[in-house]
Design an enzyme around this catalytic site. Structure first.
Site, PDB file in Angstrom:
ATOM      1  N   LYS A  15      78.262  79.025-100.043  1.00  0.00           N
ATOM      2  CA  LYS A  15      79.260  78.499 -99.103  1.00  0.00           C
ATOM      3  C   LYS A  15      79.274  76.971 -99.119  1.00  0.00           C
ATOM      4  O   LYS A  15      80.330  76.347 -99.230  1.00  0.00           O
ATOM      5  CB  LYS A  15      78.976  78.995 -97.670  1.00  0.00           C
ATOM      6  CG  LYS A  15      78.945  80.502 -97.542  1.00  0.00           C
ATOM      7  CD  LYS A  15      78.679  80.950 -96.114  1.00  0.00           C
ATOM      8  CE  LYS A  15      77.331  80.542 -95.569  1.00  0.00           C
ATOM      9  NZ  LYS A  15      76.176  81.145 -96.268  1.00  0.00           N
ATOM     10  N   ARG A  90      79.095  82.482 -86.704  1.00  0.00           N
ATOM     11  CA  ARG A  90      78.070  83.406 -87.192  1.00  0.00           C
ATOM     12  C   ARG A  90      77.923  84.605 -86.265  1.00  0.00           C
ATOM     13  O   ARG A  90      77.095  85.474 -86.544  1.00  0.00           O
ATOM     14  CB  ARG A  90      76.728  82.683 -87.270  1.00  0.00           C
ATOM     15  CG  ARG A  90      76.345  82.206 -88.693  1.00  0.00           C
ATOM     16  CD  ARG A  90      75.102  81.364 -88.544  1.00  0.00           C
ATOM     17  NE  ARG A  90      74.267  81.283 -89.689  1.00  0.00           N
ATOM     18  CZ  ARG A  90      74.231  80.242 -90.530  1.00  0.00           C
ATOM     19  NH1 ARG A  90      75.091  79.270 -90.407  1.00  0.00           N
ATOM     20  NH2 ARG A  90      73.347  80.218 -91.502  1.00  0.00           N
ATOM     21  N   ARG A 130      66.826  76.165-104.573  1.00  0.00           N
ATOM     22  CA  ARG A 130      67.762  75.203-103.970  1.00  0.00           C
ATOM     23  C   ARG A 130      67.043  73.904-103.619  1.00  0.00           C
ATOM     24  O   ARG A 130      65.934  73.904-103.102  1.00  0.00           O
ATOM     25  CB  ARG A 130      68.376  75.799-102.698  1.00  0.00           C
ATOM     26  CG  ARG A 130      69.187  74.774-101.891  1.00  0.00           C
ATOM     27  CD  ARG A 130      70.169  75.408-100.957  1.00  0.00           C
ATOM     28  NE  ARG A 130      69.565  76.101 -99.830  1.00  0.00           N
ATOM     29  CZ  ARG A 130      70.266  76.785 -98.933  1.00  0.00           C
ATOM     30  NH1 ARG A 130      71.574  76.874 -99.040  1.00  0.00           N
ATOM     31  NH2 ARG A 130      69.651  77.380 -97.947  1.00  0.00           N
ATOM     32  N   ARG A 163      64.176  72.809 -98.302  1.00  0.00           N
ATOM     33  CA  ARG A 163      64.168  73.041 -96.855  1.00  0.00           C
ATOM     34  C   ARG A 163      63.046  73.994 -96.439  1.00  0.00           C
ATOM     35  O   ARG A 163      62.761  74.955 -97.132  1.00  0.00           O
ATOM     36  CB  ARG A 163      65.517  73.641 -96.430  1.00  0.00           C
ATOM     37  CG  ARG A 163      66.602  72.614 -96.260  1.00  0.00           C
ATOM     38  CD  ARG A 163      67.980  73.237 -96.176  1.00  0.00           C
ATOM     39  NE  ARG A 163      68.072  74.416 -95.311  1.00  0.00           N
ATOM     40  CZ  ARG A 163      69.186  75.133 -95.157  1.00  0.00           C
ATOM     41  NH1 ARG A 163      70.294  74.784 -95.810  1.00  0.00           N
ATOM     42  NH2 ARG A 163      69.206  76.178 -94.373  1.00  0.00           N
ATOM     43  N   ARG A 174      66.671  85.445 -92.453  1.00  0.00           N
ATOM     44  CA  ARG A 174      68.042  84.945 -92.281  1.00  0.00           C
ATOM     45  C   ARG A 174      69.052  85.952 -92.829  1.00  0.00           C
ATOM     46  O   ARG A 174      70.141  86.108 -92.284  1.00  0.00           O
ATOM     47  CB  ARG A 174      68.189  83.585 -92.987  1.00  0.00           C
ATOM     48  CG  ARG A 174      67.468  82.468 -92.224  1.00  0.00           C
ATOM     49  CD  ARG A 174      67.197  81.253 -93.074  1.00  0.00           C
ATOM     50  NE  ARG A 174      68.389  80.648 -93.614  1.00  0.00           N
ATOM     51  CZ  ARG A 174      68.408  79.858 -94.686  1.00  0.00           C
ATOM     52  NH1 ARG A 174      67.286  79.580 -95.320  1.00  0.00           N
ATOM     53  NH2 ARG A 174      69.516  79.338 -95.102  1.00  0.00           N
TER      54      ARG A 174
END
Ligand code: ADP
Ligand code: AMP
Length: 222
Positions: A15, A90, A130, A163, A174
């Site tokens: 996204k 969300r 990532r 992160r 998540r």
């Protein structure tokens, strides 16, 4: 009338990556609630600390706080022509609040909701590689989308970070939170006739091309 695009999909679907590309093309900002919450890190208030704890666990920040933050962000001048919402809404309550805000304040509505789906395993794989820029929010992948100079953001040269909530156990949490709280939005937007499924498992450039075509179809340039 301003245009609002809502990116829907589990963590790691791409996204943020796609919102950044499309934002440049359309000349409207990307609004990432995750980035906005991460920016609170520098505030040493009880509320900011609570938000960081929630994020570290991979849970959702309460709706009232999230909705208020988005309301303030959408009122800023750069969102005058609309924006790309990445990571919001969300929950169904957030989606309803967004509809109300767009209708009552901006006399507009959500134009298109690209749905990007990937499996939990692919989410863990993508997110493990990532790397994110804490300054501009641009994301990279060590294999799929590496920066030009290792460990540095192409845009501003900032040192890239992994992160804390990108560790596999938190990503799995998540992903479950997505299935429970966010996936119901698929039917919500399907009912409104604005959902556009994009095959998010393809390479980044192919996803970007499919997305652009879907957006042009839904929101023809004036
Ligand atoms: P999200 O915002 O949905 O959580 P990101 O855009 O941050 O997802 O992408 C998650 C990771 O996967 C990043 O490291 C990104 O570089 C990588 N990625 C994004 N899209 C693709 C893709 N189509 N194929 C492979 N890797 C991708
Ligand atoms: P993201 O950067 O989109 O992966 O979001 C990182 C984290 O920020 C999430 O795991 C949540 O803890 C929090 N967050 C971001 N957006 C929302 C939202 N719309 N509602 C509640 N929590 C959110």
């Amino acid at each position: 009338m301003p245009n609002y695009i809502v990116f829907l999909g589990p963590p790691g679907a791409g996204k943020g990556t796609q919102a950044k590309i499309l934002a440049e093309e359309l000349g409207v900002p990307q609004v990432s609630t995750g980035d906005l919450f991460r920016a609170m890190k520098t505030q040493n208030t009880p509320l900011a600390r609570r938000v960081q704890e929630i994020m570290a666990r991979g849970d959702l920040v309460p709706d009232d706080l999230t909705i208020q933050m988005v309301k303030e962000r959408l009122a800023e001048a750069d969102c005058e022509r609309g924006c790309l919402l990445d990571g919001f809404p969300r929950t169904v309550a957030q989606a309803e609040a967004l509809d109300e805000l767009l209708q009552n304040t901006f006399h507009s509505q959500v134009g298109i909701v690209p749905l990007m789906r990937i499996s939990e395993e692919e989410a863990v794989r993508r997110i493990s590689g990532r790397r994110s820029c804490p300054t501009c929010g641009r994301v990279y992948h060590i294999d799929n989308d590496p920066p030009k100079v290792e460990g540095r953001c192409d845009v501003d040269g900032t040192e890239l970070v992994h992160r804390a909530d990108d560790e596999p156990e938190v990503v799995r949490q998540r992903y479950q939170v997505y299935l429970k709280n966010t996936a119901p939005l698929i039917d919500y937007y399907l009912d409104k006739g604005v959902l556009a499924e994009i095959d998010a498992t393809q390479p980044i450039e192919t996803v970007a091309a499919d997305l652009k075509a879907a957006v042009q179809k839904a929101i023809p340039a004036k």
